[in-house]
Design a protein around this motif. Sequence first.
Motif, PDB file in Angstrom:
ATOM      1  N   SER A   1      -0.745   3.563  -5.547  1.00 19.93           N
ATOM      2  CA  SER A   1      -1.585   3.282  -4.378  1.00 19.93           C
ATOM      3  C   SER A   1      -1.483   1.814  -3.959  1.00 19.93           C
ATOM      4  CB  SER A   1      -3.046   3.631  -4.673  1.00 19.93           C
ATOM      5  OG  SER A   1      -3.518   2.876  -5.795  1.00 19.93           O
ATOM      6  N   GLU A   2      -1.270   0.913  -4.916  1.00 21.94           N
ATOM      7  CA  GLU A   2      -1.128  -0.509  -4.624  1.00 21.94           C
ATOM      8  C   GLU A   2      -0.078  -1.117  -5.545  1.00 21.94           C
ATOM      9  OE1 GLU A   2      -4.872  -2.461  -4.992  1.00 21.94           O
ATOM     10  OE2 GLU A   2      -5.749  -1.538  -3.208  1.00 21.94           O
TER      11      GLU A   2
ATOM     12  N   LYS B   1       0.840  -1.196   0.000  1.00 21.46           N
ATOM     13  CA  LYS B   1       0.000   0.000   0.000  1.00 21.46           C
ATOM     14  C   LYS B   1       0.879   1.251   0.000  1.00 21.46           C
ATOM     15  CE  LYS B   1      -4.287  -1.673   0.463  1.00 21.46           C
ATOM     16  NZ  LYS B   1      -5.415  -1.313  -0.414  1.00 21.46           N
TER      17      LYS B   1
END
Length: 392
Positions: free
Chosen positions: A205-206, A187
């Motif tokens: 974001s990921e 993350k």
Amino acid sequence: MRRNERARNRVIPIARMTLIQRYLFRQIALPVVGACASLAGIGILSQSLDQLEVIVERGQSVWVMLKLTLLAVPQLFAVILPIGLFVGALIALTRLQREQELTAAYASGMTRWRMIEPGARLAAIVAVVMLITNVLIQPWAQREARDQAFEIRTDLAALLVEEGRFVQGPNGLTVYVQEIEQNGLLKNLFIYIEDGDEVTTWDASEARFGRVDGQPVLTMQAGSWQQYSSAGVLQQLSFDRWVFQLAPYVTDTETVRYKPSDLYLDQLFDPSAQLIETAGSRGELLAEAHARLSSPLYALAAMAMALTAILGGAFSRTGYSGRIAKASAAFLLVRIVGYAVVAASAWNGWLNVFQYLLPIAATAVSLRLLFRALKPRRASGWSLSALKARVA
């Protein structure tokens, strides 16, 4: 009528002796199981403490630590089972002798061999369990543990990322991850690469580590890319999915190197040139093979010494601490010498025969002392027939 009575008289003692032997087997087996379980628990605890590094430094799950701990237990059986058998047998036999149950068994007409038969059977069962474990279970478990440790050591997530910290990698690579979930999802990822005067950054974001065509990659989702060139030009773009190649920043040429404890018997007795180069010399492999085959014999020696410690002397209401101490010291000495012989056999192949002779000699000497001491003793209240049966 007389023949029928004689037949019944022959059958009844045999039935009673069988029941007594089963009783003695249960009374000895339960403390042995308890002692082995206690030692196994201590071994598991020790292994789990060693494996804490897997969680603390490598970021692995508790399940991985538990798996590595349990896979190390079969290798401990060669040490745990003989000791547990010796300790459990001493506890059981001491109680049976103190409560005069063994004396009652003698009075019922049990011979010497029938008296020690339950303990001998239990020792034989433990020896068979050790042999199966050494030949089949241990190498499989050790291989699994070695493969798991290799995966952890070469895990890209463990090498390149650490939750909440900037990790500097090779070739100017710096990686930051705010959070790492248990399923491996990263993350809020940030990557910084400095190549001379050129600086490139990624943020996503990921992200998740993986492989594409056998090459390690980092797949990023919902992020952006920026590059500042030496000419002072800034380039920027946003992306929904980006595959970042990790091959220039990681070494992916390592292979698993097995040790002698990880190999099966056929590999130990007939190793290939590659195994001799990576696992150890031919002498070390042969010593390991003979150690696995000979270690079950120490279960027989342990039971023989325990029987001698309790039954190898006169009855005592004050206890058998002196005989137990002597038997314990003898067993400890035999086991230590056994380990020394294994180590010496790696460099002197002719010593491998002593890996078998040592426990066999210890068993033979113990039984000799036991049978020399197992002579009928006068006791009040015994019938003449019971004395005759004991002498037989």
